[in-house]
Design a protein around this motif. Structure first.
Motif, PDB file in Angstrom:
ATOM      1  N   PRO A  94       0.844  -1.192   0.000  1.00 57.65           N
ATOM      2  CA  PRO A  94       0.000   0.000   0.000  1.00 57.65           C
ATOM      3  C   PRO A  94       0.879   1.241   0.000  1.00 57.65           C
ATOM      4  CG  PRO A  94      -0.591  -1.511   1.781  1.00 57.65           C
ATOM      5  CD  PRO A  94       0.647  -2.027   1.138  1.00 57.65           C
ATOM      6  N   ALA A  95       0.306   2.341  -0.387  1.00 53.43           N
ATOM      7  CA  ALA A  95       1.071   3.588  -0.435  1.00 53.43           C
ATOM      8  C   ALA A  95       1.621   3.904   0.947  1.00 53.43           C
ATOM      9  CB  ALA A  95       0.175   4.724  -0.917  1.00 53.43           C
ATOM     10  N   PRO A  96       2.875   4.374   1.016  1.00 56.86           N
ATOM     11  CA  PRO A  96       3.438   4.698   2.323  1.00 56.86           C
ATOM     12  C   PRO A  96       2.658   5.814   3.002  1.00 56.86           C
ATOM     13  CG  PRO A  96       4.947   5.334   0.564  1.00 56.86           C
ATOM     14  CD  PRO A  96       3.785   4.639  -0.067  1.00 56.86           C
ATOM     15  N   ILE A  97       2.618   5.738   4.298  1.00 50.45           N
ATOM     16  CA  ILE A  97       1.921   6.754   5.074  1.00 50.45           C
ATOM     17  C   ILE A  97       2.785   8.013   5.076  1.00 50.45           C
ATOM     18  CG2 ILE A  97       1.015   7.338   7.346  1.00 50.45           C
ATOM     19  CD1 ILE A  97       0.751   4.294   7.816  1.00 50.45           C
ATOM     20  N   GLN A  98       2.206   9.092   4.623  1.00 49.98           N
ATOM     21  CA  GLN A  98       2.946  10.349   4.543  1.00 49.98           C
ATOM     22  C   GLN A  98       2.911  11.049   5.897  1.00 49.98           C
ATOM     23  OE1 GLN A  98       4.682  11.144   1.821  1.00 49.98           O
ATOM     24  NE2 GLN A  98       3.950   9.249   0.918  1.00 49.98           N
ATOM     25  N   GLY A  99       3.864  11.910   6.132  1.00 48.32           N
ATOM     26  CA  GLY A  99       3.870  12.705   7.329  1.00 48.32           C
ATOM     27  C   GLY A  99       4.515  12.038   8.529  1.00 48.32           C
ATOM     28  N   ARG A 100       5.081  10.848   8.354  1.00 46.94           N
ATOM     29  CA  ARG A 100       5.753  10.191   9.469  1.00 46.94           C
ATOM     30  C   ARG A 100       7.201  10.664   9.529  1.00 46.94           C
ATOM     31  NH1 ARG A 100       5.869   4.167   8.772  1.00 46.94           N
ATOM     32  NH2 ARG A 100       6.197   4.744   6.628  1.00 46.94           N
ATOM     33  N   SER A 101       7.690  10.815  10.739  1.00 46.51           N
ATOM     34  CA  SER A 101       9.089  11.193  10.890  1.00 46.51           C
ATOM     35  C   SER A 101       9.965   9.973  10.621  1.00 46.51           C
ATOM     36  CB  SER A 101       9.350  11.706  12.309  1.00 46.51           C
ATOM     37  OG  SER A 101       9.268  10.640  13.245  1.00 46.51           O
ATOM     38  N   ASN A 102      11.248  10.213  10.389  1.00 44.93           N
ATOM     39  CA  ASN A 102      12.169   9.107  10.176  1.00 44.93           C
ATOM     40  C   ASN A 102      12.252   8.213  11.406  1.00 44.93           C
ATOM     41  OD1 ASN A 102      12.682   9.884   7.578  1.00 44.93           O
ATOM     42  ND2 ASN A 102      14.680  10.763   7.994  1.00 44.93           N
ATOM     43  N   THR A 134      21.795  -1.235  14.030  1.00 42.10           N
ATOM     44  CA  THR A 134      21.334   0.063  13.528  1.00 42.10           C
ATOM     45  C   THR A 134      20.727   0.883  14.652  1.00 42.10           C
ATOM     46  OG1 THR A 134      19.133  -0.728  12.905  1.00 42.10           O
ATOM     47  CG2 THR A 134      20.861  -0.841  11.214  1.00 42.10           C
ATOM     48  N   THR A 135      20.882   2.194  14.529  1.00 43.04           N
ATOM     49  CA  THR A 135      20.310   3.099  15.529  1.00 43.04           C
ATOM     50  C   THR A 135      19.483   4.208  14.898  1.00 43.04           C
ATOM     51  OG1 THR A 135      22.322   4.430  15.515  1.00 43.04           O
ATOM     52  CG2 THR A 135      22.169   2.694  17.190  1.00 43.04           C
ATOM     53  N   SER A 136      19.391   4.195  13.579  1.00 43.95           N
ATOM     54  CA  SER A 136      18.645   5.272  12.926  1.00 43.95           C
ATOM     55  C   SER A 136      17.965   4.759  11.660  1.00 43.95           C
ATOM     56  CB  SER A 136      19.586   6.420  12.543  1.00 43.95           C
ATOM     57  OG  SER A 136      20.466   6.015  11.507  1.00 43.95           O
ATOM     58  N   TYR A 137      17.038   5.546  11.198  1.00 47.41           N
ATOM     59  CA  TYR A 137      16.313   5.250   9.967  1.00 47.41           C
ATOM     60  C   TYR A 137      17.278   5.134   8.787  1.00 47.41           C
ATOM     61  CZ  TYR A 137      13.483   6.234   5.816  1.00 47.41           C
ATOM     62  OH  TYR A 137      12.919   6.176   4.577  1.00 47.41           O
ATOM     63  N   GLU A 138      18.219   6.045   8.722  1.00 44.97           N
ATOM     64  CA  GLU A 138      19.155   6.060   7.602  1.00 44.97           C
ATOM     65  C   GLU A 138      19.983   4.786   7.538  1.00 44.97           C
ATOM     66  OE1 GLU A 138      18.715   8.614   9.757  1.00 44.97           O
ATOM     67  OE2 GLU A 138      17.685   9.998   8.410  1.00 44.97           O
ATOM     68  N   GLU A 139      20.432   4.293   8.698  1.00 41.89           N
ATOM     69  CA  GLU A 139      21.228   3.058   8.734  1.00 41.89           C
ATOM     70  C   GLU A 139      20.389   1.861   8.296  1.00 41.89           C
ATOM     71  OE1 GLU A 139      22.654   2.836  12.747  1.00 41.89           O
ATOM     72  OE2 GLU A 139      24.173   4.385  12.439  1.00 41.89           O
ATOM     73  N   LEU A 140      19.145   1.807   8.765  1.00 41.69           N
ATOM     74  CA  LEU A 140      18.267   0.700   8.384  1.00 41.69           C
ATOM     75  C   LEU A 140      17.905   0.787   6.906  1.00 41.69           C
ATOM     76  CD1 LEU A 140      16.884  -1.813   9.447  1.00 41.69           C
ATOM     77  CD2 LEU A 140      14.945  -0.401  10.106  1.00 41.69           C
ATOM     78  N   LEU A 141      17.694   1.986   6.415  1.00 40.85           N
ATOM     79  CA  LEU A 141      17.397   2.179   4.998  1.00 40.85           C
ATOM     80  C   LEU A 141      18.560   1.707   4.131  1.00 40.85           C
ATOM     81  CD1 LEU A 141      15.322   3.311   2.971  1.00 40.85           C
ATOM     82  CD2 LEU A 141      16.454   5.522   3.182  1.00 40.85           C
ATOM     83  N   ARG A 161       7.313  -0.898   2.997  1.00 46.22           N
ATOM     84  CA  ARG A 161       6.192  -0.029   3.371  1.00 46.22           C
ATOM     85  C   ARG A 161       6.510   0.744   4.640  1.00 46.22           C
ATOM     86  NH1 ARG A 161       1.089  -1.984   6.089  1.00 46.22           N
ATOM     87  NH2 ARG A 161       0.093  -0.030   6.543  1.00 46.22           N
ATOM     88  N   ALA A 162       7.092   0.061   5.624  1.00 46.57           N
ATOM     89  CA  ALA A 162       7.426   0.713   6.894  1.00 46.57           C
ATOM     90  C   ALA A 162       8.491   1.798   6.702  1.00 46.57           C
ATOM     91  CB  ALA A 162       7.894  -0.315   7.915  1.00 46.57           C
ATOM     92  N   LEU A 163       9.432   1.519   5.810  1.00 41.17           N
ATOM     93  CA  LEU A 163      10.495   2.489   5.538  1.00 41.17           C
ATOM     94  C   LEU A 163      10.008   3.637   4.666  1.00 41.17           C
ATOM     95  CD1 LEU A 163      13.525   0.108   4.950  1.00 41.17           C
ATOM     96  CD2 LEU A 163      13.201   1.661   6.874  1.00 41.17           C
ATOM     97  N   GLY A 164       8.872   3.438   4.018  1.00 36.87           N
ATOM     98  CA  GLY A 164       8.332   4.491   3.149  1.00 36.87           C
ATOM     99  C   GLY A 164       8.991   4.526   1.799  1.00 36.87           C
ATOM    100  N   THR A 165       9.521   3.366   1.369  1.00 39.49           N
ATOM    101  CA  THR A 165      10.176   3.315   0.056  1.00 39.49           C
ATOM    102  C   THR A 165       9.290   2.674  -0.977  1.00 39.49           C
ATOM    103  OG1 THR A 165      11.243   1.222   0.595  1.00 39.49           O
ATOM    104  CG2 THR A 165      12.486   3.235   1.007  1.00 39.49           C
TER     105      THR A 165
END
Length: 165
Positions: A94-102, A134-141, A161-165
């Motif tokens: 499904p489309a990623p949920i917009q407006g979520r913080s990293n 990992t400790t951040s969104y960027e590392e997990l991404l 989907r969880a990552l918003g990609t």
């Protein structure tokens, strides 16, 4: 008996707030809700039953299954889905949920990534360690392509989907 990492256990493992021996850390990773205690003991990690008992007493591991008490069941971090449900996930997320913080994306994606890499067994051991480090969104991404390659695109849909990609 089958054990799974608790929320407390995942956090303690990640931030190293509870001192574990290298053998305990290695065994901790193997508790994915699928392997029995005997399987982990026989995995060749050199962990003793007393080590596992200590991790249970510290609240790092909890039982999974029908005989788990209510307090223990509430501490289980990741609801594990049967393989048939994981494999039947929709091919298009499904489309990623917009407006979520990293940070919100990371908190949602981290348990999914742990479940996926933990399900790979020993062949995904290093990847699982990388995810748990990992400790951040960027590392997990940055690890997402490796996870996707290891588990397949269909099984990585929830992570994407969880990552918003």
């Amino acid at each position: 008996m089958i054990l799974v990492k608790t929320v407390t256990g995942q956090q303690a493992f990640k931030d190293r707030s509870i001192r574990l021996t290298p053998r305990q850390r290695s065994a901790f990773i193997l508790f994915d809700g699928k392997r029995s205690v005997n399987e982990v003991l026989q995995a060749g990690m050199g962990v003793a039953p007393e080590d596992i008992d200590q991790m249970i007493e510290l609240g790092l591991l909890g039982r999974v299954g029908a005989d788990a008490d209510a307090a223990n069941a509430a501490s289980v971090a990741i609801p594990l889905l049967p393989a048939s449900e994981v494999l039947s996930a929709p091919a298009v997320p499904p489309a990623p949920i917009q407006g979520r913080s990293n940070q919100e994306r990371y908190k949602e994606a981290y348990p999914i990534a742990i479940q996926l890499t933990g399900g790979l067994g020993l062949r995904g051991f290093r990847l699982n360690l990388s995810v748990e480090g990992t400790t951040s969104y960027e590392e997990l991404l940055a690890l997402a392509p490796k996870i996707r390659a290891a588990v397949g695109a269909e099984r990585a849909v929830a992570l994407d989907r969880a990552l918003g990609t």
